[in-house]
Design a protein around this motif. Sequence first.
Motif, PDB file in Angstrom:
ATOM      1  N   GLU A 374      27.537  32.871  49.838  1.00  0.00           N
ATOM      2  CA  GLU A 374      27.938  32.086  48.681  1.00  0.00           C
ATOM      3  C   GLU A 374      29.456  31.940  48.691  1.00  0.00           C
ATOM      4  O   GLU A 374      30.188  32.913  48.868  1.00  0.00           O
ATOM      5  CB  GLU A 374      27.501  32.772  47.385  1.00  0.00           C
ATOM      6  CG  GLU A 374      25.995  32.841  47.229  1.00  0.00           C
ATOM      7  CD  GLU A 374      25.598  33.454  45.892  1.00  0.00           C
ATOM      8  OE1 GLU A 374      26.532  33.806  45.125  1.00  0.00           O
ATOM      9  OE2 GLU A 374      24.406  33.567  45.623  1.00  0.00           O
ATOM     10  N   ARG A 375      29.887  30.741  48.468  1.00  0.00           N
ATOM     11  CA  ARG A 375      31.317  30.486  48.440  1.00  0.00           C
ATOM     12  C   ARG A 375      31.913  31.018  47.140  1.00  0.00           C
ATOM     13  O   ARG A 375      31.463  30.661  46.063  1.00  0.00           O
ATOM     14  CB  ARG A 375      31.587  28.989  48.560  1.00  0.00           C
ATOM     15  CG  ARG A 375      33.077  28.659  48.612  1.00  0.00           C
ATOM     16  CD  ARG A 375      33.283  27.174  48.742  1.00  0.00           C
ATOM     17  NE  ARG A 375      34.690  26.851  48.750  1.00  0.00           N
ATOM     18  CZ  ARG A 375      35.180  25.628  48.801  1.00  0.00           C
ATOM     19  NH1 ARG A 375      34.360  24.594  48.844  1.00  0.00           N
ATOM     20  NH2 ARG A 375      36.480  25.420  48.805  1.00  0.00           N
ATOM     21  N   ARG A 376      32.914  31.849  47.267  1.00  0.00           N
ATOM     22  CA  ARG A 376      33.538  32.432  46.088  1.00  0.00           C
ATOM     23  C   ARG A 376      34.543  31.442  45.491  1.00  0.00           C
ATOM     24  O   ARG A 376      35.357  30.870  46.184  1.00  0.00           O
ATOM     25  CB  ARG A 376      34.264  33.719  46.467  1.00  0.00           C
ATOM     26  CG  ARG A 376      34.878  34.436  45.283  1.00  0.00           C
ATOM     27  CD  ARG A 376      35.555  35.716  45.729  1.00  0.00           C
ATOM     28  NE  ARG A 376      36.253  36.337  44.632  1.00  0.00           N
ATOM     29  CZ  ARG A 376      37.474  36.013  44.258  1.00  0.00           C
ATOM     30  NH1 ARG A 376      38.110  35.064  44.901  1.00  0.00           N
ATOM     31  NH2 ARG A 376      38.063  36.624  43.244  1.00  0.00           N
ATOM     32  N   ILE A 377      34.459  31.261  44.177  1.00  0.00           N
ATOM     33  CA  ILE A 377      35.345  30.333  43.484  1.00  0.00           C
ATOM     34  C   ILE A 377      36.302  31.126  42.607  1.00  0.00           C
ATOM     35  O   ILE A 377      35.894  31.967  41.815  1.00  0.00           O
ATOM     36  CB  ILE A 377      34.549  29.328  42.616  1.00  0.00           C
ATOM     37  CG1 ILE A 377      33.602  28.521  43.509  1.00  0.00           C
ATOM     38  CG2 ILE A 377      35.489  28.409  41.851  1.00  0.00           C
ATOM     39  CD1 ILE A 377      32.711  27.573  42.734  1.00  0.00           C
ATOM     40  N   THR A 378      37.593  30.882  42.778  1.00  0.00           N
ATOM     41  CA  THR A 378      38.615  31.598  42.012  1.00  0.00           C
ATOM     42  C   THR A 378      38.621  31.139  40.563  1.00  0.00           C
ATOM     43  O   THR A 378      38.641  29.944  40.285  1.00  0.00           O
ATOM     44  CB  THR A 378      40.006  31.362  42.628  1.00  0.00           C
ATOM     45  OG1 THR A 378      39.987  31.782  43.985  1.00  0.00           O
ATOM     46  CG2 THR A 378      41.069  32.139  41.863  1.00  0.00           C
ATOM     47  N   ASP A 379      38.617  32.098  39.656  1.00  0.00           N
ATOM     48  CA  ASP A 379      38.752  31.794  38.226  1.00  0.00           C
ATOM     49  C   ASP A 379      40.244  31.725  37.906  1.00  0.00           C
ATOM     50  O   ASP A 379      40.888  32.715  37.565  1.00  0.00           O
ATOM     51  CB  ASP A 379      38.067  32.874  37.392  1.00  0.00           C
ATOM     52  CG  ASP A 379      38.167  32.563  35.897  1.00  0.00           C
ATOM     53  OD1 ASP A 379      38.639  31.469  35.550  1.00  0.00           O
ATOM     54  OD2 ASP A 379      37.778  33.428  35.094  1.00  0.00           O
ATOM     55  N   TRP A 380      40.817  30.534  38.030  1.00  0.00           N
ATOM     56  CA  TRP A 380      42.256  30.364  37.861  1.00  0.00           C
ATOM     57  C   TRP A 380      42.695  30.640  36.426  1.00  0.00           C
ATOM     58  O   TRP A 380      43.854  30.992  36.185  1.00  0.00           O
ATOM     59  CB  TRP A 380      42.680  28.962  38.286  1.00  0.00           C
ATOM     60  CG  TRP A 380      42.950  28.867  39.743  1.00  0.00           C
ATOM     61  CD1 TRP A 380      42.129  28.379  40.719  1.00  0.00           C
ATOM     62  CD2 TRP A 380      44.137  29.293  40.421  1.00  0.00           C
ATOM     63  NE1 TRP A 380      42.724  28.477  41.955  1.00  0.00           N
ATOM     64  CE2 TRP A 380      43.957  29.037  41.792  1.00  0.00           C
ATOM     65  CE3 TRP A 380      45.325  29.874  40.000  1.00  0.00           C
ATOM     66  CZ2 TRP A 380      44.920  29.322  42.742  1.00  0.00           C
ATOM     67  CZ3 TRP A 380      46.304  30.177  40.947  1.00  0.00           C
ATOM     68  CH2 TRP A 380      46.085  29.911  42.303  1.00  0.00           C
ATOM     69  N   SER A 381      41.783  30.460  35.463  1.00  0.00           N
ATOM     70  CA  SER A 381      42.168  30.744  34.080  1.00  0.00           C
ATOM     71  C   SER A 381      42.518  32.221  33.917  1.00  0.00           C
ATOM     72  O   SER A 381      43.448  32.577  33.187  1.00  0.00           O
ATOM     73  CB  SER A 381      41.031  30.359  33.125  1.00  0.00           C
ATOM     74  OG  SER A 381      39.864  31.122  33.401  1.00  0.00           O
ATOM     75  N   SER A 382      41.784  33.098  34.624  1.00  0.00           N
ATOM     76  CA  SER A 382      42.095  34.527  34.580  1.00  0.00           C
ATOM     77  C   SER A 382      43.422  34.822  35.268  1.00  0.00           C
ATOM     78  O   SER A 382      44.243  35.591  34.771  1.00  0.00           O
ATOM     79  CB  SER A 382      40.969  35.321  35.255  1.00  0.00           C
ATOM     80  OG  SER A 382      41.316  36.685  35.376  1.00  0.00           O
TER      81      SER A 382
END
Length: 501
Positions: A374-382
């Motif tokens: 699964e491609r990990r998606i960065t939570d930029w809001s965090s």
Amino acid sequence: MNESWEGFAQRMKRLNPLFELGKGMEIGELKPYIQTILMHVLLTIFYRELNDDDNRKKSDIMFMVEDSIRQMKLMGDQKQIERITTGLLHQGKEEFSKPFEALYYNEVRHSWETQTFRYVTMDEQYTNLELGGSIVYKLTDVAQEMIFMSREIAEEFSITIEQLYSMQLIKNGNFKKATRNLDHLISRVNRLMTNEYAFQKEMINNPKILVIEQERQREDNRGEIEQQFEEEKSHFRTISSMIEKVRRTDEEDGFVQTELMLLQEKIEHTRQIHDRFAKLVIQNISYEMKLKAENPSLFWENSLVSFREQIYENWFMKEGVRNFSVVERIIAPLFSPKNDFILPLDWIWGEQDLIEKQIVEEVNEENEEEEVMERRITDWSSVVNAWSYVFEHLQQFGEFSLATLAELPLDVQDQWFEESETLDLWMMFDKKPLSVQVANRKEEALSDERERLLHKLMNEYPQFQSFEGTKIYTEFDHRADPIIWNRTKITPFKICVQEGK
């Protein structure tokens, strides 16, 4: 008639809708922000109309107003929202549905006249009153013109205001002022040439300057050099085209033809200077590549911290030591089999963990299942929220150490471990100084992760836009102990900000 009166009425009829937007509304504390709110609502209607979205009824517009107020971090009650909505649809009481009115002066008739207009009107394609439906609104030509005037027209024309002004000067026969814009180009290119000559001399005398001053000399100036050539090309093309038009129009006017000839010579002189500058830049790049190819050892990346320079020359030789135990404490780790702290530290966070973790994997070969990647998606809001504390501190004190973060509440510290990129960015800030130039660029055009972080921070927190044009760099304190934070040993450097020139 005086030139300032030519087309005056038409100019005012274009500007009146802007002047009248939100005028006269009694909405309490929201009054200073009413034009901004209404402009965003008009843009929302505009893009829904472009996308064939029929959610443009009065109830939808009320929601747009409410959403705009919330996005702008303002507070408004239902009564204020309803007043703003009706104030966009018509003037005065709802039962009369009057259009908006504004006075303008007609320079031809020498009289004051009244202009009537609306910002929105019924979209007949989507409105079906016969079946009891509600009115679906669309922008009028007046509102569309306001939107295009605010941005799109300027972007579509590949011409700057300075060039447009030059065109008007040429049209009006004011050739001397037109040449001043060329003088401005010449002045800037001469300054850039001086910098290039100085850099060339430094390279010849000391090739290591390419390592020591490379970021300052090349990275900071590269954008300015490219912009200079781009402006020269666009500016010359525009002015040359206008000269030809004026020359054909006033073929029999000897004075005009003479002035045009002088202006053409000025353009040619400016072009020649830019040609010399281009050759100098290419020559420096060629010489730089030659030096790197023939002397690769000169350009091996040096460690950020050198024992000889930072410890021996800058500390022992200059300040001395009061107690020999200090010397032992510094030198002992260099010879000890167990090396707790080496200068310079390797910037690999995983190797600095103080507690060894043993991971035991049990593999059942009979019931082995295929792994699904699964491609990990960065939570930029965090990430952005965690770094906002850093830039608040930078804004107030001009520098920030990670040791300061360890003193904040635990819930704030926890945010630094929600996303691995949050810590990774701390390392990236130490690789080279960063000149902040992100405000007017699109995020997809940013290749540096630090620039992406700043771009998101400025969008989320407008107060951080003050960092635009500054220089962010790091400083290392060779006498400070390593930072121990959350079982991780971190080299004690701090991030600093320097105001732009």
